[in-house]
Motif scaffolding. Structure first.
Motif, PDB file in Angstrom:
ATOM      1  N   MET A   1       0.842  -1.199   0.000  1.00 25.63           N
ATOM      2  CA  MET A   1       0.000   0.000   0.000  1.00 25.63           C
ATOM      3  C   MET A   1       0.872   1.242   0.000  1.00 25.63           C
ATOM      4  O   MET A   1       1.772   1.381   0.813  1.00 25.63           O
ATOM      5  CB  MET A   1      -0.887  -0.032   1.254  1.00 25.63           C
ATOM      6  CG  MET A   1      -1.906   1.059   1.320  1.00 25.63           C
ATOM      7  SD  MET A   1      -3.267   0.808   0.186  1.00 25.63           S
ATOM      8  CE  MET A   1      -4.204  -0.499   0.999  1.00 25.63           C
ATOM      9  N   MET A   2       0.595   2.132  -0.912  1.00 24.76           N
ATOM     10  CA  MET A   2       1.406   3.349  -0.988  1.00 24.76           C
ATOM     11  C   MET A   2       0.701   4.482  -0.257  1.00 24.76           C
ATOM     12  O   MET A   2      -0.520   4.590  -0.270  1.00 24.76           O
ATOM     13  CB  MET A   2       1.603   3.754  -2.451  1.00 24.76           C
ATOM     14  CG  MET A   2       2.507   2.839  -3.232  1.00 24.76           C
ATOM     15  SD  MET A   2       2.971   3.616  -4.783  1.00 24.76           S
ATOM     16  CE  MET A   2       1.437   3.591  -5.673  1.00 24.76           C
ATOM     17  N   GLU A  14      -3.272   5.110  -1.139  1.00 24.75           N
ATOM     18  CA  GLU A  14      -3.322   4.870  -2.582  1.00 24.75           C
ATOM     19  C   GLU A  14      -4.744   4.631  -3.102  1.00 24.75           C
ATOM     20  O   GLU A  14      -5.078   4.977  -4.235  1.00 24.75           O
ATOM     21  CB  GLU A  14      -2.441   3.638  -2.828  1.00 24.75           C
ATOM     22  CG  GLU A  14      -2.469   3.047  -4.184  1.00 24.75           C
ATOM     23  CD  GLU A  14      -1.659   1.759  -4.261  1.00 24.75           C
ATOM     24  OE1 GLU A  14      -1.041   1.362  -3.249  1.00 24.75           O
ATOM     25  OE2 GLU A  14      -1.650   1.150  -5.326  1.00 24.75           O
ATOM     26  N   PHE A  17      -6.679   7.303  -4.937  1.00 25.19           N
ATOM     27  CA  PHE A  17      -6.134   7.860  -6.172  1.00 25.19           C
ATOM     28  C   PHE A  17      -6.502   7.014  -7.385  1.00 25.19           C
ATOM     29  O   PHE A  17      -6.712   5.809  -7.272  1.00 25.19           O
ATOM     30  CB  PHE A  17      -4.609   7.932  -6.095  1.00 25.19           C
ATOM     31  CG  PHE A  17      -4.099   8.956  -5.111  1.00 25.19           C
ATOM     32  CD1 PHE A  17      -3.676  10.201  -5.540  1.00 25.19           C
ATOM     33  CD2 PHE A  17      -4.064   8.665  -3.750  1.00 25.19           C
ATOM     34  CE1 PHE A  17      -3.212  11.137  -4.630  1.00 25.19           C
ATOM     35  CE2 PHE A  17      -3.602   9.594  -2.847  1.00 25.19           C
ATOM     36  CZ  PHE A  17      -3.173  10.833  -3.278  1.00 25.19           C
ATOM     37  N   PHE A  19      -4.911   6.064 -11.219  1.00 23.59           N
ATOM     38  CA  PHE A  19      -3.618   6.067 -11.897  1.00 23.59           C
ATOM     39  C   PHE A  19      -3.729   6.806 -13.219  1.00 23.59           C
ATOM     40  O   PHE A  19      -4.661   6.577 -13.985  1.00 23.59           O
ATOM     41  CB  PHE A  19      -3.186   4.612 -12.116  1.00 23.59           C
ATOM     42  CG  PHE A  19      -1.878   4.461 -12.814  1.00 23.59           C
ATOM     43  CD1 PHE A  19      -0.720   4.946 -12.241  1.00 23.59           C
ATOM     44  CD2 PHE A  19      -1.803   3.821 -14.037  1.00 23.59           C
ATOM     45  CE1 PHE A  19       0.501   4.801 -12.872  1.00 23.59           C
ATOM     46  CE2 PHE A  19      -0.586   3.657 -14.677  1.00 23.59           C
ATOM     47  CZ  PHE A  19       0.556   4.155 -14.091  1.00 23.59           C
ATOM     48  N   PRO A  22       2.352   6.737 -16.863  1.00 22.67           N
ATOM     49  CA  PRO A  22       3.675   7.329 -16.731  1.00 22.67           C
ATOM     50  C   PRO A  22       3.755   8.646 -17.504  1.00 22.67           C
ATOM     51  O   PRO A  22       3.013   8.852 -18.468  1.00 22.67           O
ATOM     52  CB  PRO A  22       4.608   6.273 -17.335  1.00 22.67           C
ATOM     53  CG  PRO A  22       3.756   5.455 -18.218  1.00 22.67           C
ATOM     54  CD  PRO A  22       2.364   5.518 -17.681  1.00 22.67           C
ATOM     55  N   GLU A  54       5.367   9.200 -12.780  1.00 23.72           N
ATOM     56  CA  GLU A  54       4.001   8.957 -13.236  1.00 23.72           C
ATOM     57  C   GLU A  54       3.024   9.924 -12.591  1.00 23.72           C
ATOM     58  O   GLU A  54       3.295  10.557 -11.579  1.00 23.72           O
ATOM     59  CB  GLU A  54       3.606   7.498 -12.975  1.00 23.72           C
ATOM     60  CG  GLU A  54       3.687   7.111 -11.520  1.00 23.72           C
ATOM     61  CD  GLU A  54       3.577   5.612 -11.315  1.00 23.72           C
ATOM     62  OE1 GLU A  54       3.645   4.856 -12.294  1.00 23.72           O
ATOM     63  OE2 GLU A  54       3.429   5.220 -10.161  1.00 23.72           O
ATOM     64  N   TRP A  56      -0.726  10.784 -10.910  1.00 22.34           N
ATOM     65  CA  TRP A  56      -1.823  10.219 -10.125  1.00 22.34           C
ATOM     66  C   TRP A  56      -2.863  11.314  -9.918  1.00 22.34           C
ATOM     67  O   TRP A  56      -2.533  12.489  -9.806  1.00 22.34           O
ATOM     68  CB  TRP A  56      -1.314   9.697  -8.770  1.00 22.34           C
ATOM     69  CG  TRP A  56      -0.488   8.448  -8.885  1.00 22.34           C
ATOM     70  CD1 TRP A  56       0.828   8.373  -9.211  1.00 22.34           C
ATOM     71  CD2 TRP A  56      -0.933   7.107  -8.681  1.00 22.34           C
ATOM     72  NE1 TRP A  56       1.239   7.062  -9.227  1.00 22.34           N
ATOM     73  CE2 TRP A  56       0.179   6.259  -8.898  1.00 22.34           C
ATOM     74  CE3 TRP A  56      -2.149   6.516  -8.342  1.00 22.34           C
ATOM     75  CZ2 TRP A  56       0.105   4.870  -8.778  1.00 22.34           C
ATOM     76  CZ3 TRP A  56      -2.211   5.131  -8.215  1.00 22.34           C
ATOM     77  CH2 TRP A  56      -1.094   4.332  -8.440  1.00 22.34           C
ATOM     78  N   ARG A  70       8.154   6.463  -8.657  1.00 22.59           N
ATOM     79  CA  ARG A  70       7.856   5.222  -7.951  1.00 22.59           C
ATOM     80  C   ARG A  70       8.764   4.129  -8.497  1.00 22.59           C
ATOM     81  O   ARG A  70       8.994   4.052  -9.703  1.00 22.59           O
ATOM     82  CB  ARG A  70       6.390   4.847  -8.180  1.00 22.59           C
ATOM     83  CG  ARG A  70       5.945   3.565  -7.521  1.00 22.59           C
ATOM     84  CD  ARG A  70       4.477   3.302  -7.819  1.00 22.59           C
ATOM     85  NE  ARG A  70       4.223   3.185  -9.249  1.00 22.59           N
ATOM     86  CZ  ARG A  70       4.216   2.026  -9.914  1.00 22.59           C
ATOM     87  NH1 ARG A  70       4.428   0.894  -9.281  1.00 22.59           N
ATOM     88  NH2 ARG A  70       3.983   1.993 -11.208  1.00 22.59           N
ATOM     89  N   THR A  72       9.270   0.593  -9.717  1.00 15.05           N
ATOM     90  CA  THR A  72       8.337  -0.444 -10.188  1.00 15.05           C
ATOM     91  C   THR A  72       8.628  -1.810  -9.585  1.00 15.05           C
ATOM     92  O   THR A  72       7.807  -2.706  -9.684  1.00 15.05           O
ATOM     93  CB  THR A  72       8.384  -0.569 -11.719  1.00 15.05           C
ATOM     94  OG1 THR A  72       9.722  -0.850 -12.120  1.00 15.05           O
ATOM     95  CG2 THR A  72       7.908   0.691 -12.408  1.00 15.05           C
ATOM     96  N   ARG A  73       9.800  -1.990  -8.961  1.00 10.62           N
ATOM     97  CA  ARG A  73      10.115  -3.288  -8.367  1.00 10.62           C
ATOM     98  C   ARG A  73       9.493  -3.437  -6.982  1.00 10.62           C
ATOM     99  O   ARG A  73       9.154  -4.522  -6.555  1.00 10.62           O
ATOM    100  CB  ARG A  73      11.632  -3.479  -8.254  1.00 10.62           C
ATOM    101  CG  ARG A  73      12.318  -3.581  -9.589  1.00 10.62           C
ATOM    102  CD  ARG A  73      13.806  -3.420  -9.457  1.00 10.62           C
ATOM    103  NE  ARG A  73      14.150  -2.075  -8.990  1.00 10.62           N
ATOM    104  CZ  ARG A  73      15.393  -1.593  -8.969  1.00 10.62           C
ATOM    105  NH1 ARG A  73      16.389  -2.337  -9.371  1.00 10.62           N
ATOM    106  NH2 ARG A  73      15.617  -0.380  -8.545  1.00 10.62           N
ATOM    107  N   HIS A  75       7.302  -0.678  -5.497  1.00 13.31           N
ATOM    108  CA  HIS A  75       6.228   0.301  -5.293  1.00 13.31           C
ATOM    109  C   HIS A  75       6.566   1.292  -4.183  1.00 13.31           C
ATOM    110  O   HIS A  75       5.668   1.865  -3.565  1.00 13.31           O
ATOM    111  CB  HIS A  75       4.873  -0.373  -5.036  1.00 13.31           C
ATOM    112  CG  HIS A  75       4.313  -1.014  -6.275  1.00 13.31           C
ATOM    113  ND1 HIS A  75       2.977  -1.093  -6.543  1.00 13.31           N
ATOM    114  CD2 HIS A  75       4.921  -1.599  -7.323  1.00 13.31           C
ATOM    115  CE1 HIS A  75       2.783  -1.705  -7.701  1.00 13.31           C
ATOM    116  NE2 HIS A  75       3.952  -2.027  -8.182  1.00 13.31           N
TER     117      HIS A  75
END
Lengths: 85, 431
Positions: A1-2, A14, A17, A19, A22, A54, A56, A70, A72-73, A75
């Protein structure tokens, strides 16, 4: 969870939001570009194994758009190279 | 037939230990200590005719058909991890052909047919269970979309049939939610009788064993660091953690890492990497004998032979190279499931996983030779498990002959040049 840092609301979950994809390179001038470059602009997105910038949309909050970097591996929200200026 | 062409076939017949009731009895006498290895681990050579990167479903199937159909046996399949440890172990084993486009449906019809023959073809028990998929439809636009698919599928010999809500509930007794008072009441269903499930490990192992018997090599723990191009720009080989391997033809079948790898050869592809997730419940008594797909709620599941509910749901938002499930993606999928199957609330969950895969913006695969001569890609497989045999068959045809196979001639890279997309809505099970 971001926990995404909203400039108005502070760090928010998160789930609030949407998305926005990018950040793509600037739109080239259609009159000054070749067909291939134009097709590249339309079809290719940055897909790095690592930090990506990216957009949001805080759609279930204040409604502002924001950019984050962010990884990507994992988050994790990371410092982007563009944040210096 | 010249001798050097015969040898692989003779080898295939003689070398491969045929699995049968007789061999089971024979080795049973020795307490099962005398079984030969299913595939060898030969030393890595300096060069091969074809190197395939990625010993997943598509890579292995391509190697198998190259050796079997085209007699190309000087092949190596290189794999960073272990055999069958990538996305072939990170899916929900759903095999189906209910797609939307004229370009897609014949491809998946062929794939389903090849899967059904695979146990015999590879002499390896795939535990194929052709058990039908039922779509639970909860709004009229979705029903119209599925009816449209039905008409297109009819042309290509795939099966899709509408059933009433009462019939849906009769065939899926556990479906007790979605009644008249709910926000999205169930209005009917679509039945796809060609759909089935099988055993994903067996697909990887069966192919590996057959490739090995045909003379191909599989190299695990061999990570490709970069693709190497010659002075003329064509592919020359690949740099791995075990040294340079030379090959005039290289096929990339690495799913989510496709762009990471092709960028080492200076090649950009129109793909982004996403994480698609699934999870499994504790085993319970037989409850559901079909694959249940709920496109409006956004999840799907089937019950495994062990009794576990294998549940798939939504992807993460944004690009992702993770291989696990995020808490809120998981919660969203579970809440969608409980709205239709409230009794599943009591189930305990045992495992969860995610697989990263790449997708093009029209959601159709890319199988083509790239701008780098000799470098082939098979990518953009969103739910590529069902496509494994047909994907291997057609890519092998392209690699061996230089001409695209009839079934995949539209899945080119060129379509992005001309913005001539194959927009496919049948790609994900849940949508």
């Amino acid at each position: 969870m971001m926990n995404i840092p909203c400039p108005f609301c502070g760090p928010r979950n998160e789930a609030e939001f949407a998305f926005g994809g990018p950040v793509k390179p600037r739109r080239p001038d259609p009159n000054a570009t070749s067909d291939d470059e134009w097709a590249d602009y339309l079809t290719q997105v940055p897909n790095p194994l690592g930090p990506v910038e990216e957009r949001w949309w805080h759609v279930k909050g204040c409604g502002t758009w924001l950019s984050i970097w962010r990884d990507t591996r994992t988050h994790d929200i990371v410092e982007g190279p563009g944040n210096a200026d | 037939m010249p001798l050097d062409e015969c040898l692989p076939i003779v080898n295939y017949v003689l070398m491969m230990q045929k699995y049968s009731i007789a061999s089971l009895l024979r080795h049973g006498i020795n307490n099962h200590t005398s079984w030969p290895k299913a595939w060898r681990s030969p030393p890595l050579k300096e060069s091969y005719d074809v190197v395939i990167i990625g010993a997943g479903g598509h890579g292995l199937a391509t190697a198998y058909y190259l050796a079997k159909e085209h007699g190309v046996t000087n092949i190596a399949v290189v794999e960073r991890g272990w055999l069958g440890g990538g996305n072939i172990a990170r899916n929900t084993i759903t095999i189906r052909s209910n797609y939307m486009r004229d370009q897609s449906i014949p491809f998946y019809v062929k794939s389903v047919a090849l899967y059904e023959e695979m146990t015999k073809e590879l002499n390896f028990n795939m535990m194929h269970s052709k058990r039908t998929m039922i779509d639970v439809i909860q709004n009229y636009p979705m029903m119209r979309d599925r009816r449209r698919r039905q008409h297109i599928m009819d042309i290509y010999g795939s099966t899709y049939k509408r059933i009433s809500e009462a019939e849906v509930r009769k065939r899926i007794p556990a479906l007790t939610g979605g009644g008249p008072g709910s926000r999205l009441p169930v209005i009917g269903g679509m039945v796809h009788t060609d759909a089935g499930v099988n055993r994903h490990d067996a697909v990887a192992w069966g192919y590996a064993r057959a490739i090995d018997a045909l003379g191909g090599e599989i190299h695990q723990q061999t990570a490709v660091e970069s693709l190497v191009r010659g002075a003329d720009g064509a592919i020359e080989g690949l740099q791995t953690n075990r040294g340079l391997i030379r090959a005039k033809k290289v096929a990339v079948a690495v799913s989510g890492h496709t762009t990471t790898l092709t960028e080492t050869a200076g090649l950009k592809l129109p793909l982004r990497t996403m994480n698609l997730t699934a999870f499994v419940s504790e085993p319970v008594k037989p409850l559901v004998d079909v694959i249940v797909n709920c496109p409006d709620a956004g999840f799907y599941f089937s019950q495994s032979d062990k009794g576990e509910m294998v549940i798939g749901g939504a992807p993460d938002m944004g690009q992702s190279f993770r291989r696990d499930i995020k808490q809120h993606v998981f919660e969203d999928t579970v809440s969608a499931m409980l709205s239709l199957f409230p009794s599943f609330k009591k189930l305990k969950l045992m495992r969860q996983w995610g697989g990263h895969l790449d997708i093009a913006q029209d959601a159709s695969p890319i199988m083509d030779e790239t701008d780098v001569p000799g470098l082939f890609v098979t990518a953009g497989w969103w739910g590529g498990y069902k496509a494994i045999p047909a994907g291997g068959l057609t890519l092998a045809h392209l690699v061996a002959t230089g001409r695209p196979h009839e079934l995949m001639k539209d899945f080119t890279l060129k379509r992005f040049r001309h913005l001539d997309y194959v927009m496919e809505t049948g790609t994900t099970t849940a949508r």
